[in-house]
Write a protein that holds these residues in place. Structure first.
Motif, PDB file in Angstrom:
ATOM      1  N   ASP A 253      -3.618   2.961  -4.678  1.00  0.00           N
ATOM      2  CA  ASP A 253      -2.578   3.052  -5.724  1.00  0.00           C
ATOM      3  C   ASP A 253      -1.404   3.121  -5.192  1.00  0.00           C
ATOM      4  O   ASP A 253      -0.227   2.529  -5.648  1.00  0.00           O
ATOM      5  CB  ASP A 253      -2.673   4.386  -6.510  1.00  0.00           C
ATOM      6  CG  ASP A 253      -4.122   3.932  -7.465  1.00  0.00           C
ATOM      7  OD1 ASP A 253      -4.439   2.650  -7.814  1.00  0.00           O
ATOM      8  OD2 ASP A 253      -4.532   4.866  -8.301  1.00  0.00           O
ATOM      9  N   VAL A 254      -1.074   3.778  -4.049  1.00  0.00           N
ATOM     10  CA  VAL A 254       0.184   3.944  -3.273  1.00  0.00           C
ATOM     11  C   VAL A 254       0.994   2.528  -2.807  1.00  0.00           C
ATOM     12  O   VAL A 254       2.132   2.448  -2.818  1.00  0.00           O
ATOM     13  CB  VAL A 254       0.037   4.899  -2.125  1.00  0.00           C
ATOM     14  CG1 VAL A 254       1.431   4.969  -1.245  1.00  0.00           C
ATOM     15  CG2 VAL A 254      -0.590   6.268  -2.366  1.00  0.00           C
ATOM     16  N   MET A 255      -0.188   1.602  -2.754  1.00  0.00           N
ATOM     17  CA  MET A 255       0.549   0.229  -2.156  1.00  0.00           C
ATOM     18  C   MET A 255       1.238  -0.321  -3.408  1.00  0.00           C
ATOM     19  O   MET A 255       2.018  -1.213  -3.171  1.00  0.00           O
ATOM     20  CB  MET A 255      -0.590  -0.489  -1.830  1.00  0.00           C
ATOM     21  CG  MET A 255      -1.376  -0.168  -0.491  1.00  0.00           C
ATOM     22  SD  MET A 255      -0.101  -0.280   0.748  1.00  0.00           S
ATOM     23  CE  MET A 255      -1.143   0.578   2.206  1.00  0.00           C
ATOM     24  N   ILE A 256       1.096   0.041  -4.793  1.00  0.00           N
ATOM     25  CA  ILE A 256       1.746  -0.465  -5.599  1.00  0.00           C
ATOM     26  C   ILE A 256       3.139  -0.309  -5.622  1.00  0.00           C
ATOM     27  O   ILE A 256       4.178  -1.172  -5.743  1.00  0.00           O
ATOM     28  CB  ILE A 256       1.127  -0.359  -7.115  1.00  0.00           C
ATOM     29  CG1 ILE A 256      -0.152  -0.798  -7.346  1.00  0.00           C
ATOM     30  CG2 ILE A 256       1.923  -0.584  -8.211  1.00  0.00           C
ATOM     31  CD1 ILE A 256      -1.020  -0.292  -8.561  1.00  0.00           C
ATOM     32  N   GLU A 257       3.745   0.971  -5.305  1.00  0.00           N
ATOM     33  CA  GLU A 257       5.139   1.242  -5.188  1.00  0.00           C
ATOM     34  C   GLU A 257       5.552   0.917  -3.922  1.00  0.00           C
ATOM     35  O   GLU A 257       6.588   0.506  -3.935  1.00  0.00           O
ATOM     36  CB  GLU A 257       5.176   2.855  -5.255  1.00  0.00           C
ATOM     37  CG  GLU A 257       6.429   3.529  -4.754  1.00  0.00           C
ATOM     38  CD  GLU A 257       6.558   5.028  -4.996  1.00  0.00           C
ATOM     39  OE1 GLU A 257       7.466   5.643  -4.686  1.00  0.00           O
ATOM     40  OE2 GLU A 257       5.457   5.578  -4.607  1.00  0.00           O
ATOM     41  N   ALA A 258       4.646   0.907  -2.903  1.00  0.00           N
ATOM     42  CA  ALA A 258       5.063   0.518  -1.735  1.00  0.00           C
ATOM     43  C   ALA A 258       5.458  -1.295  -1.650  1.00  0.00           C
ATOM     44  O   ALA A 258       6.731  -1.675  -1.105  1.00  0.00           O
ATOM     45  CB  ALA A 258       3.938   0.270  -0.808  1.00  0.00           C
ATOM     46  N   ALA A 259       4.558  -2.069  -2.483  1.00  0.00           N
ATOM     47  CA  ALA A 259       5.063  -3.514  -2.465  1.00  0.00           C
ATOM     48  C   ALA A 259       6.212  -3.440  -3.248  1.00  0.00           C
ATOM     49  O   ALA A 259       7.173  -4.357  -3.078  1.00  0.00           O
ATOM     50  CB  ALA A 259       4.015  -4.215  -3.299  1.00  0.00           C
ATOM     51  N   THR A 260       6.646  -2.725  -4.299  1.00  0.00           N
ATOM     52  CA  THR A 260       7.703  -2.950  -5.280  1.00  0.00           C
ATOM     53  C   THR A 260       9.039  -2.375  -4.188  1.00  0.00           C
ATOM     54  O   THR A 260       9.886  -3.414  -4.409  1.00  0.00           O
ATOM     55  CB  THR A 260       7.704  -1.986  -6.344  1.00  0.00           C
ATOM     56  OG1 THR A 260       6.453  -2.157  -7.183  1.00  0.00           O
ATOM     57  CG2 THR A 260       8.716  -2.090  -7.218  1.00  0.00           C
ATOM     58  N   LYS A 261       8.888  -1.574  -3.696  1.00  0.00           N
ATOM     59  CA  LYS A 261      10.157  -0.954  -2.780  1.00  0.00           C
ATOM     60  C   LYS A 261      10.366  -1.969  -1.716  1.00  0.00           C
ATOM     61  O   LYS A 261      11.610  -2.079  -1.478  1.00  0.00           O
ATOM     62  CB  LYS A 261       9.876   0.494  -2.653  1.00  0.00           C
ATOM     63  CG  LYS A 261       9.891   1.553  -3.595  1.00  0.00           C
ATOM     64  CD  LYS A 261      10.100   2.748  -2.951  1.00  0.00           C
ATOM     65  CE  LYS A 261      10.298   3.886  -4.101  1.00  0.00           C
ATOM     66  NZ  LYS A 261      10.374   5.293  -3.674  1.00  0.00           N
ATOM     67  N   LEU A 262       9.405  -2.399  -0.992  1.00  0.00           N
ATOM     68  CA  LEU A 262       9.671  -3.055  -0.075  1.00  0.00           C
ATOM     69  C   LEU A 262      10.075  -4.553  -0.340  1.00  0.00           C
ATOM     70  O   LEU A 262      10.853  -5.147   0.411  1.00  0.00           O
ATOM     71  CB  LEU A 262       8.291  -3.254   0.882  1.00  0.00           C
ATOM     72  CG  LEU A 262       7.789  -2.224   1.653  1.00  0.00           C
ATOM     73  CD1 LEU A 262       6.351  -2.305   2.176  1.00  0.00           C
ATOM     74  CD2 LEU A 262       8.600  -1.920   2.703  1.00  0.00           C
ATOM     75  N   ARG A 263       9.896  -5.004  -1.432  1.00  0.00           N
ATOM     76  CA  ARG A 263      10.286  -6.415  -1.888  1.00  0.00           C
ATOM     77  C   ARG A 263      11.591  -6.096  -2.375  1.00  0.00           C
ATOM     78  O   ARG A 263      12.660  -6.889  -2.006  1.00  0.00           O
ATOM     79  CB  ARG A 263       9.508  -6.719  -3.487  1.00  0.00           C
ATOM     80  CG  ARG A 263      10.216  -7.734  -4.070  1.00  0.00           C
ATOM     81  CD  ARG A 263       9.487  -8.432  -5.316  1.00  0.00           C
ATOM     82  NE  ARG A 263      10.117  -9.369  -5.985  1.00  0.00           N
ATOM     83  CZ  ARG A 263      11.117  -9.369  -6.700  1.00  0.00           C
ATOM     84  NH1 ARG A 263      11.223  -8.217  -7.390  1.00  0.00           N
ATOM     85  NH2 ARG A 263      11.673 -10.470  -7.332  1.00  0.00           N
TER      86      ARG A 263
END
Length: 297
Positions: A253-263
């Motif tokens: 689940d942490v990867m969802i926020e990570a993908a959004t912020k890195l984008r």
């Protein structure tokens, strides 16, 4: 497979996680049998990649990090790089991914940056590894896990001697942006990657998300081409409940926020590594598929 260069600085894309975690859970001795398994148990390797494909990874990465002669010598396979490359590519082709990326990991040989002989020997290791993939159907070479500036230089010089297609290059860094175990800043590595012909530059880190985003912005300040970020999962532990500095990517689940912020920081290519499972890949895909790269001012 479509030409991956046509998608540079356009579509958000996710690379498959290493299959080591899935295979090790099945009892495979990754340290000694990773490469050998591709030759004698291709169906087991294919099943591990099938899970990554089902998770939605647009780019499948070959199981060939140890394909240099120096690495293969440790498992008595130094005379079989062509077999290994073809076996890994055959497995991925059978899954019909959008893109296939052929990985070459570091040699781990010592490099004397002041010695032309030392640099040439290391350069030739990478050139031979690239030759092993021949003219097979794949989209790009991936120089992953580079460990020092001379290593980056030798790897890119060697690959560019024999290959003129897209090359991804990634180096492992700490939270402060220095190359792991060395006092060399990420900016120097990125500049060197650009100078020696990398098409995509990137870094891998286990740093907390906010610090990783800042690293991406530092790279973006000096590089306007495609950017890859790999997030190293130290331990898959859903019971942890909250991200910590020691284990920031504790569950998918942490990867969802990570993908959004890195984008938002201008990253195009995303990958979960370390102890990541296909669920991590799926989370990255869910948060990024269908989006374009955010253009940076």
């Amino acid at each position: 497979m479509p030409d991956i260069e046509m998608r540079f600085n356009r579509d958000m894309l996710v690379l498959s996680a290493p299959v080591d975690e899935v295979l090790s859970r099945q009892g495979v001795d990754i340290e000694h049998d990773r490469e050998f398994l591709s030759l004698i148990e291709p169906e087991a390797v294919r099943e591990a990649y099938r899970l990554e494909s089902v998770a939605g990874a647009q780019c499948l990465v070959t199981n060939t990090a140890g394909i240099t002669a120096a690495r293969l010598a440790h498992v008595n396979m130094e005379d079989r790089p062509l077999e290994l490359a073809e076996a890994s590519l055959t497995v991925l082709r059978s899954l019909r991914p959008q893109h296939i990326i052929a990985e070459i990991g570091p040699t781990y040989l010592p490099i004397d940056a002041s010695s032309a002989t030392s640099l040439k020997q290391n350069r030739d290791q990478y050139a031979d590894a690239a030759r092993a993939f021949g003219a097979s159907e794949y989209d790009a070479l991936f120089l992953n896990g580079m460990v020092s500036l001379p290593d980056v230089q030798c790897a890119l010089m060697g690959v560019r001697m024999v290959y003129d297609g897209p090359v991804f290059a990634s180096i492992d860094v700490e939270a402060d942006g220095t190359i792991s175990r060395r006092n060399q800043p990420i900016e120097e590595a990125v500049s060197l990657m650009a100078e020696y012909g990398a098409s995509v530059v990137g870094f891998a880190t286990a740093a907390p998300l906010d610090e990783t985003v800042e690293l991406a912005k530092r790279v973006r300040a000096i590089w306007d081409g495609p950017l890859l970020v790999q997030l190293a999962v130290r331990k898959h532990d859903p019971k942890q409940g909250v991200a910590t500095k020691e284990n920031p990517y504790y569950c998918p689940d942490v990867m969802i926020e990570a993908a959004t912020k890195l984008r938002g920081a201008g990253v195009q290519f995303l990958r979960a590594t370390g102890a990541a499972t296909p669920s991590y890949t799926g989370a990255l895909v869910a948060a990024s598929a269908g989006f374009d790269v955010v253009a940076q001012a």
